[in-house]
Scaffold this motif. Structure first.
Motif, mmCIF file in Angstrom:
data_model
loop_
_atom_site.group_PDB
_atom_site.id
_atom_site.type_symbol
_atom_site.label_atom_id
_atom_site.label_comp_id
_atom_site.label_asym_id
_atom_site.label_seq_id
_atom_site.Cartn_x
_atom_site.Cartn_y
_atom_site.Cartn_z
ATOM 1 N N LEU A 154 -3.280 -2.752 -12.461
ATOM 2 C CA LEU A 154 -2.823 -3.697 -11.060
ATOM 3 C C LEU A 154 -3.705 -3.793 -9.839
ATOM 4 O O LEU A 154 -4.544 -3.606 -9.907
ATOM 5 N N MET A 156 -4.517 -5.047 -6.641
ATOM 6 C CA MET A 156 -3.593 -4.874 -5.094
ATOM 7 C C MET A 156 -4.352 -5.467 -4.177
ATOM 8 O O MET A 156 -4.014 -5.874 -3.353
ATOM 9 N N LYS A 163 -4.356 -5.754 0.940
ATOM 10 C CA LYS A 163 -3.778 -4.691 -0.161
ATOM 11 C C LYS A 163 -2.652 -5.264 -0.108
ATOM 12 O O LYS A 163 -1.772 -4.678 0.917
ATOM 13 N N VAL A 164 -1.558 -5.241 -2.111
ATOM 14 C CA VAL A 164 -0.350 -4.580 -2.092
ATOM 15 C C VAL A 164 0.214 -3.106 -1.348
ATOM 16 O O VAL A 164 -0.405 -2.412 -2.219
ATOM 17 N N ASP A 165 1.556 -3.588 -0.788
ATOM 18 C CA ASP A 165 1.444 -2.153 -0.323
ATOM 19 C C ASP A 165 2.095 -1.435 -1.609
ATOM 20 O O ASP A 165 2.389 -2.120 -2.463
ATOM 21 N N SER A 166 2.056 0.366 -2.467
ATOM 22 C CA SER A 166 2.734 1.378 -3.177
ATOM 23 C C SER A 166 3.386 0.580 -3.347
ATOM 24 O O SER A 166 4.613 0.060 -1.911
ATOM 25 N N VAL A 272 4.469 2.822 -8.229
ATOM 26 C CA VAL A 272 2.767 2.854 -8.384
ATOM 27 C C VAL A 272 2.318 4.172 -8.137
ATOM 28 O O VAL A 272 2.655 4.887 -7.087
ATOM 29 N N ASP A 275 -2.272 4.522 -6.219
ATOM 30 C CA ASP A 275 -3.388 3.537 -5.570
ATOM 31 C C ASP A 275 -2.533 1.932 -6.536
ATOM 32 O O ASP A 275 -2.581 1.201 -6.108
ATOM 33 N N CYS A 276 -2.867 1.459 -7.801
ATOM 34 C CA CYS A 276 -2.964 1.108 -8.376
ATOM 35 C C CYS A 276 -2.661 1.291 -10.257
ATOM 36 O O CYS A 276 -2.959 0.329 -10.838
ATOM 37 N N ARG A 307 3.543 -9.757 -6.087
ATOM 38 C CA ARG A 307 2.462 -10.300 -5.879
ATOM 39 C C ARG A 307 2.407 -11.586 -6.126
ATOM 40 O O ARG A 307 3.325 -12.106 -6.438
#
Length: 345
Positions: A154, A156, A163-166, A272, A275-276, A307
Motif C-alpha cells: 500500500l 500510505m 501517513k495513513v495509520d496502520s 496492515v 507499515d504498508c 484512504r
C-alpha cells in the motif's frame, strides 16, 4: 695515584705503579683483575666526556625532551557543509512512450524460454490469475483443497508528510471458507444483552467479573466486543489484549451487540503488517472462480476505504498465489468496480 699514567717530564717517561699500597693490599689475582677493569672503565667514561660537548646540570643518559608544538585543525561550520552537500534526487523514468522499458530488452519476450530480468514483470488480470492458479494445481498434481493468499503493498502517504495509520478491520466475506466460527466474548453489564449474546453463540458474556479470569488466562476468545458504557472499566485489559482490545475504529464497540456478534463470528480479519503490507487468505482453491473473485473484490474494497480516493491509487503492488504455486502479479484496478471509482472521483 690509582691510574697508570704517562707523565711527560723533561722528555722522560715515568711509569707509576697501579698498586700504591703494595701487593699485600690485594690478597689474590681475581680481586686485582676486577679492580683493573673498574679503573679502565672509569677512564673510558672520562675520555668520552672530555671529547664531547660539555653539559652542565644534566646527564647525557637523561632523555632529551624537545618542545613539540601541536596544531589543532580548524573546525568548519556545519552550515557550510550542509549547503555544499546536494541531495541526489532519484531519477524517475516514464516508460509510457518508449519502444522498450528503460534498462530492459523489450516489453514482451519473443521466445518461450527467456531470462526474467531482461523483461518487465507481467501483470495479469485478476480473473486470468485465478485460472492460472487452478491450471498450476492440475499440472503439478497438488491437492485441490489448498488456501489462496494475496499480498498487497500500500501507498500510505498523505498530504504534508502524513501517513495513513496502520489499520485492522473485519470483513464479512460473501463466501466464507472457514467452517468453524470464531470465538467472541461480549462485555456488557445488561443481563438481557448478555443472555441474548450467549444464545446467539457468544462463548462468554458479562461485565467486570470477566476481567480477572482474562488476566489469569482462564478464559480467552478470538475477538472481544463491548458496549460503550463498560469501556472505562476495561482499561486494565489493554496490555493483555493489545490489538484485540475493543475499539470503535475496528467496529468492536457499539450498542448493537447481536450485529457485532454475527460479524465477528463469521468475519475475516484484515490488518496492515510492516507499515504498508496486507497479507491474508481470501479463499480455498477448490472454490469456484466466481466465489474467489467475489472474496478478492470485497477485501480490496475494504482496504481502499481507509484512504481518500483523490490521493490516487492506494494499492501499489498486488500478488496472488496458492499454497503450492508460484506468485502471480495481478492488476488490482481491474477488480475495483468502475462505478465506485467514478463516484469517489
Amino acid at each position: 695515584m690509582t691510574l697508570s699514567q704517562v707523565v711527560k717530564n723533561c722528555g722522560t717517561v715515568q711509569r707509576v705503579s697501579l698498586f700504591p699500597h703494595g701487593p699485600a693490599a690485594f690478597p689474590d689475582m681475581a680481586t686485582c683483575t676486577r679492580t683493573v677493569w673498574k679503573v679502565v672503565a672509569g677512564c673510558q667514561r672520562q675520555l668520552l666526556r672530555a671529547g664531547g660537548p660539555a653539559y652542565t646540570g644534566a646527564s647525557q643518559a637523561a632523555p632529551r625532551n624537545l618542545p613539540v608544538r601541536t596544531l589543532a585543525a580548524v573546525k568548519k561550520d556545519k552550515k557550510e557543509n550542509t549547503e555544499k552537500e546536494v541531495k541526489k534526487e532519484k531519477r524517475v523514468i516514464d516508460d509510457k512512450d518508449r519502444h522498450k522499458p528503460y534498462g530492459r530488452t523489450a516489453w514482451t519476450p519473443v521466445d518461450d524460454v527467456y531470462v526474467l530480468r531482461y523483461y518487465p514483470r507481467t501483470a495479469y488480470g485478476a480473473a486470468d490469475a485465478i485460472d492460472m492458479l487452478k491450471n498450476f494445481q492440475e499440472l503439478d498434481f497438488t491437492p485441490h483443497k489448498q488456501p489462496v493468499y494475496i499480498d498487497l503493498k500500500l501507498d500510505m502517504k498523505l498530504e504534508k508528510k502524513k501517513k495513513v495509520d496502520s489499520f485492522v478491520s473485519t470483513v464479512h466475506l460473501p463466501h466464507p471458507f472457514n467452517t468453524e466460527r470464531n470465538k467472541v466474548l461480549v462485555f456488557t453489564e445488561d443481563a438481557d444483552q448478555a443472555e441474548a449474546a450467549k444464545q446467539n453463540g457468544a462463548v462468554f458474556a458479562g461485565g467486570a467479573e470477566l476481567i480477572q479470569p482474562i488476566l489469569n488466562d482462564e478464559i480467552s476468545a478470538d475477538f472481544y466486543v463491548a458496549v460503550p458504557d463498560i469501556l472505562p472499566k476495561l482499561v486494565s485489559l489493554k496490555n493483555k489484549l493489545r490489538k484485540k482490545f475493543p475499539k470503535g475504529k475496528r467496529g468492536s464497540v457499539g450498542i448493537h451487540v447481536l450485529k457485532m456478534l454475527e460479524l465477528f463470528q463469521t468475519g475475516h480479519e484484515v490488518m496492515v503488517e510492516s507499515d504498508c503490507y496486507v497479507r491474508t487468505q481470501i479463499a480455498m482453491l477448490d472454490m469456484p472462480k466466481e466465489q474467489i473473485f467475489a472474496n478478492l473484490q470485497t477485501i480490496l474494497l475494504d482496504v481502499c476505504s481507509h484512504r481518500p480516493a483523490n490521493m490516487g491509487p492506494f494499492i501499489e503492488r498486488a500478488i496472488i498465489a496458492s499454497h503450492t504455486s508460484e506468485a502471480l502479479w495481478f492488476k488490482s484496478e481491474d477488480v475495483l468496480p468502475k462505478a465506485a471509482e467514478q463516484k469517489d472521483e
